[in-house]
Scaffold this active site. Structure first.
Site, mmCIF file in Angstrom:
data_model
loop_
_atom_site.group_PDB
_atom_site.id
_atom_site.type_symbol
_atom_site.label_atom_id
_atom_site.label_comp_id
_atom_site.label_asym_id
_atom_site.label_seq_id
_atom_site.Cartn_x
_atom_site.Cartn_y
_atom_site.Cartn_z
ATOM 1 N N ASP A 12 -23.046 0.350 19.544
ATOM 2 C CA ASP A 12 -23.881 -0.733 19.061
ATOM 3 C C ASP A 12 -25.264 -0.108 18.851
ATOM 4 O O ASP A 12 -25.565 0.946 19.429
ATOM 5 C CB ASP A 12 -23.932 -1.851 20.114
ATOM 6 C CG ASP A 12 -24.991 -2.889 19.803
ATOM 7 O OD1 ASP A 12 -24.931 -3.486 18.714
ATOM 8 O OD2 ASP A 12 -25.897 -3.068 20.627
ATOM 9 N N ASP A 14 -28.789 -2.062 18.339
ATOM 10 C CA ASP A 14 -29.946 -2.740 18.929
ATOM 11 C C ASP A 14 -29.744 -3.021 20.410
ATOM 12 O O ASP A 14 -28.786 -3.685 20.803
ATOM 13 C CB ASP A 14 -30.204 -4.048 18.175
ATOM 14 C CG ASP A 14 -30.430 -3.797 16.693
ATOM 15 O OD1 ASP A 14 -31.437 -3.166 16.360
ATOM 16 O OD2 ASP A 14 -29.573 -4.194 15.881
ATOM 17 N N ASP A 171 -24.573 -3.456 24.715
ATOM 18 C CA ASP A 171 -25.557 -4.018 25.639
ATOM 19 C C ASP A 171 -25.443 -5.529 25.766
ATOM 20 O O ASP A 171 -26.106 -6.126 26.610
ATOM 21 C CB ASP A 171 -26.979 -3.701 25.143
ATOM 22 C CG ASP A 171 -27.353 -4.531 23.929
ATOM 23 O OD1 ASP A 171 -28.278 -5.369 24.031
ATOM 24 O OD2 ASP A 171 -26.714 -4.383 22.877
#
Length: 232
Positions: A12, A14, A171
């Site tokens: 991922d 961001d 995240d």
């Protein structure tokens, strides 16, 4: 062959590779203020972490009763975000080390993100990560964003890798759910500490409750090596 055997790693972007959430918050705050919502808070922004930009503006319209078309809001948001992203997007130092470690070992890698293709390109180019991460999928290129598995499955397809041989670094809870739905392993590094107990994170193969503060390139690589060894 690398020490990790047939494993591929999908990142991922961001909150995982780069700390871009402050830029997304500021772009969101400015956009909403321009449409008569002056009090957008960081706490509210946290509820959108892991949600694609397109889905975010759709939820804004509903939550704040905005009359502007989704496409217009998305374009405004992206414009503001790109300006901020170009000015400054910090890479997590241990993540940069990890990406370099994987590249040195010849491990296939990709980025699968809810951000727009333009935003991903700006960040990868500006941070230098694009030299290593050349396979990139935006949620705007697939039918459904996270928590649907589409972006991860498309990343595996472009890498020429079986989903069962992919490990996702994430995240956010929707991303962890997407990795699980794709049949991939997941190393979860929660950006929002309070979300570490979210049920989606319970499906992760490795959950670092302390987030980025607990992540190191060497320990992550060692875990992947053990994972590869157990798989054969």
């Amino acid at each position: 062959m690398s020490d990790l055997g047939t494993l591929s790693v999908i990142f991922d972007l961001d909150g995982t590779l780069v700390d871009s959430e402050p830029n997304y918050y500021e772009a969101s705050r400015q956009t909403l203020a321009a449409h008569g919502v002056p009090d957008f808070t960081w706490a509210e922004h946290e509820s959108y972490v892991g949600v694609s930009t397109g889905e975010t503006v759709a939820r804004w319209r509903e939550r704040h009763g905005l009359s502007a078309p989704e496409g217009d809001l998305l374009a405004e948001m992206n414009l503001r975000y790109l300006e901020l992203a170009r000015a400054r997007t910090p890479v997590y130092p241990e993540m940069r080390k990890f990406v370099e470690l994987l590249a040195a070992d010849g491990v296939p890698t990709a980025v699968a993100s809810g951000s727009s293709p333009e935003a991903i390109e700006v960040i990868l180019a500006g941070t230098g990560l694009g030299a290593y991460l050349r396979t990139v999928v935006s949620a705007e290129e697939v039918p459904h964003g996270k928590p649907a598995p589409d972006v991860f499955l498309e990343a595996a397809r472009r890498l020429g890798t079986d989903p069962v041989d992919c490990v996702v670094l994430e995240d956010a809870a929707p991303g962890a759910a997407a990795a699980h739905a794709a049949g991939m392993r997941c190393l979860a590094i929660p950006y929002v500490a309070a979300q570490a107990l979210a049920p989606e994170f319970a499906t992760a193969d490795l959950l670092l409750h302390g987030g980025q503060g607990e992540f190191t390139a060497q320990s992550a690589y060692a875990w992947l090596r053990d994972t590869a060894a157990r798989a054969h």
